[in-house]
Design a protein around this motif. Structure first.
Motif, short mmCIF file in Angstrom:
data_model
loop_
_atom_site.label_atom_id
_atom_site.label_comp_id
_atom_site.label_asym_id
_atom_site.label_seq_id
_atom_site.Cartn_x
_atom_site.Cartn_y
_atom_site.Cartn_z
N GLU A 124 0.85 -1.32 0.18
CA GLU A 124 -0.06 0.23 0.10
C GLU A 124 0.81 1.35 -0.12
O GLU A 124 0.63 2.27 -0.88
N VAL A 125 1.89 1.32 0.70
CA VAL A 125 2.90 2.26 0.84
C VAL A 125 3.45 2.46 -0.57
O VAL A 125 3.45 3.73 -0.89
N LEU A 126 4.14 1.68 -0.99
CA LEU A 126 4.39 1.62 -2.39
C LEU A 126 3.47 2.24 -3.48
O LEU A 126 3.96 2.91 -4.28
N GLY A 127 2.26 1.58 -3.41
CA GLY A 127 1.30 2.21 -4.33
C GLY A 127 0.97 3.45 -4.07
O GLY A 127 0.62 4.24 -5.22
N SER A 128 0.92 4.10 -2.77
CA SER A 128 0.51 5.38 -2.79
C SER A 128 1.58 6.35 -3.52
O SER A 128 1.21 7.38 -4.05
N LEU A 129 2.94 6.01 -3.41
CA LEU A 129 4.02 6.81 -4.17
C LEU A 129 3.83 6.46 -5.56
O LEU A 129 3.89 7.63 -6.17
N MET A 130 3.85 5.04 -5.96
CA MET A 130 3.94 4.90 -7.50
C MET A 130 2.69 5.51 -8.38
O MET A 130 2.79 5.74 -9.49
#
Length: 223
Positions: A124-130
């Motif tokens: 979720e954290v990576l998705g929020s950034l990407m």
């Protein structure tokens, strides 16, 4: 003729994997992770130690499960906010969670078998950034830098010889008396910063966090 008094006994909660994990967390929070043994855990649950192994294979699986339940307490990005707000909120949430469970800080990234909550957290954290303009590489850089700051600040904060602002002031005043004229810069920082009304060392966390987020904001804009 009076009736005999009936004494009600508290019914023991059925043993389960989650109960074992949560009891382990309670012990680690209270006494530190090094104090946790299968025997101590069994005693806390009022069961035989061997009965634990019907639910967890070994202590490594126990630790993995405990960490995963703690990670589940961290607020995940909602998807409705911008990336900077999402990263700030989740970093503050993680800092608060690790403050409640300080033993996790030194263990979380060392475990080779992250659980479903941890995997969702990373995803979720990576998705929020990407999904908000970060390249894959820049998202990895941001995740690494922010988490290194969360863990590093936590390790330092949990090792400090004070717990609240009153302790800070007592230690600062005591230290100030020892400094004399030999360390003028340290003395000035104590007088003009640490001894000022409302000073809380915990506020240093958000100050440093905002510097990191501002830096990535500039990098993404330039990219």
């Amino acid at each position: 003729m009076s009736r005999p008094k009936v004494t009600q006994t508290k019914k023991r909660q059925p043993l389960s994997r989650e109960l074992i994990m949560r009891t382990g967390i309670t012990i680690a929070d209270a006494d530190g992770i090094d104090s946790l043994t299968m025997r101590k855990l069994a005693d806390a649950l009022r069961v035989e130690a061997m009965s634990l192994y019907y639910h967890v294979k070994n202590k490594d699986e126990l630790l993995d499960g405990m960490i995963d339940l703690v990670v589940a307490e961290i607020a995940l990005p909602s998807g409705d906010e911008d990336w900077k707000t999402a990263m700030r909120n989740r970093a503050i949430s993680a800092h608060d969670v690790f403050g409640r469970h300080p033993w996790v800080t030194g263990l979380m990234e060392s475990r080779p078998n992250p659980g479903p909550h941890a995997l969702r957290y990373y995803d979720e954290v990576l998705g929020s950034l990407m999904n908000n303009g970060f390249s894959v590489a820049m998202a990895a850089h941001a995740f690494s830098a922010i988490d290194a700051y969360i863990y590093g600040f936590g390790l330092q904060e949990f090792s400090l010889p004070f717990e609240d602002e009153h302790d800070v002031k007592d230690i600062a005043k005591s230290l100030l008396e020892q400094l004399g004229q030999e360390y003028p810069n340290l003395a000035r920082m104590i007088v003009e910063h640490a001894l000022q009304p409302g000073y809380r060392y915990a506020d240093e966390f958000t100050f440093g966090l905002d510097l990191i987020l501002d830096g990535f904001e500039r990098l993404v804009a330039a990219d």
